[in-house]
Scaffold this active site. Sequence first.
Site, PDB file in Angstrom:
ATOM      1  N   TYR A  39       0.837  -1.193   0.000  1.00 22.78           N
ATOM      2  CA  TYR A  39       0.000   0.000   0.000  1.00 22.78           C
ATOM      3  C   TYR A  39       0.877   1.250   0.000  1.00 22.78           C
ATOM      4  O   TYR A  39       0.564   2.237  -0.666  1.00 22.78           O
ATOM      5  CB  TYR A  39      -0.929  -0.006   1.221  1.00 22.78           C
ATOM      6  CG  TYR A  39      -1.992  -1.077   1.136  1.00 22.78           C
ATOM      7  CD1 TYR A  39      -3.174  -0.853   0.456  1.00 22.78           C
ATOM      8  CD2 TYR A  39      -1.798  -2.320   1.725  1.00 22.78           C
ATOM      9  CE1 TYR A  39      -4.141  -1.840   0.359  1.00 22.78           C
ATOM     10  CE2 TYR A  39      -2.759  -3.313   1.635  1.00 22.78           C
ATOM     11  CZ  TYR A  39      -3.931  -3.066   0.950  1.00 22.78           C
ATOM     12  OH  TYR A  39      -4.881  -4.045   0.847  1.00 22.78           O
ATOM     13  N   ASN A  83     -12.896  -0.497  -4.798  1.00 29.26           N
ATOM     14  CA  ASN A  83     -12.682  -0.862  -6.201  1.00 29.26           C
ATOM     15  C   ASN A  83     -13.889  -1.660  -6.708  1.00 29.26           C
ATOM     16  O   ASN A  83     -14.148  -2.757  -6.221  1.00 29.26           O
ATOM     17  CB  ASN A  83     -11.398  -1.701  -6.307  1.00 29.26           C
ATOM     18  CG  ASN A  83     -11.151  -2.239  -7.695  1.00 29.26           C
ATOM     19  OD1 ASN A  83     -11.821  -1.881  -8.660  1.00 29.26           O
ATOM     20  ND2 ASN A  83     -10.176  -3.119  -7.806  1.00 29.26           N
ATOM     21  N   HIS A 112      -5.981  -7.123  -5.888  1.00 31.22           N
ATOM     22  CA  HIS A 112      -5.459  -8.303  -5.185  1.00 31.22           C
ATOM     23  C   HIS A 112      -3.940  -8.324  -5.176  1.00 31.22           C
ATOM     24  O   HIS A 112      -3.341  -9.039  -4.391  1.00 31.22           O
ATOM     25  CB  HIS A 112      -6.011  -9.596  -5.812  1.00 31.22           C
ATOM     26  CG  HIS A 112      -5.637  -9.805  -7.235  1.00 31.22           C
ATOM     27  ND1 HIS A 112      -6.357  -9.238  -8.281  1.00 31.22           N
ATOM     28  CD2 HIS A 112      -4.625 -10.510  -7.802  1.00 31.22           C
ATOM     29  CE1 HIS A 112      -5.789  -9.598  -9.429  1.00 31.22           C
ATOM     30  NE2 HIS A 112      -4.744 -10.369  -9.159  1.00 31.22           N
ATOM     31  N   GLU A 154      -1.543 -16.302 -10.695  1.00 30.42           N
ATOM     32  CA  GLU A 154      -0.654 -15.446 -11.481  1.00 30.42           C
ATOM     33  C   GLU A 154       0.804 -15.861 -11.339  1.00 30.42           C
ATOM     34  O   GLU A 154       1.577 -15.730 -12.280  1.00 30.42           O
ATOM     35  CB  GLU A 154      -0.830 -13.981 -11.074  1.00 30.42           C
ATOM     36  CG  GLU A 154      -2.169 -13.418 -11.482  1.00 30.42           C
ATOM     37  CD  GLU A 154      -2.321 -11.942 -11.190  1.00 30.42           C
ATOM     38  OE1 GLU A 154      -1.326 -11.280 -10.788  1.00 30.42           O
ATOM     39  OE2 GLU A 154      -3.443 -11.416 -11.359  1.00 30.42           O
TER      40      GLU A 154
END
Length: 169
Positions: free
Chosen positions: A108, A131, A140, A166
């Site tokens: 963040y 979001n 994410h 991913e």
Amino acid sequence: MKTTYQKSTFLYASPLGTLEIEAEEGLPEGSSPGICALRFLPEEHRTMREPPFPTGQNLLRQACQELEEYFAGKRKVFSVPLSVHGTEFQERVWKELQKIPYGTTCSYGQLAAAIGKPKACRAVGMANNRNPLPIFIPCHRVIGSNGKLVGYGGGLDIKEKLLKLEQEK
């Protein structure tokens, strides 16, 4: 001539459960149609809808096709038009989120610094929380400064599955 504003929705059966995808169409002149929401449905509302892709609704069909490719590890960037509405700050955060490369994460704090507001970590977290298009706008991929998974509207288990997907592909 007055344009009629419409929203269309479709339930998409994903590997993570049923997702509700919403598109805006018939917008006023100067506005572009696009996918405006993606919601993880609670377990008790998860169902499978036939056909697997909507018919006749180009935006929803494109969104489902791109999600299918994403979950198969064949798509790393989405091209379906998005229609997001938030504060100026939220939209800056959401735009920056789309720059986080597939398979990587940032904190963040790093995201706050990237938008020129290095002390706005909490505000960035709130923008992530609001979001409207998770997965398409990959919130994410944002983790705590200690490297731990924190906060995700779909639940930490789904965030973990998306990151694992991913990193494996």
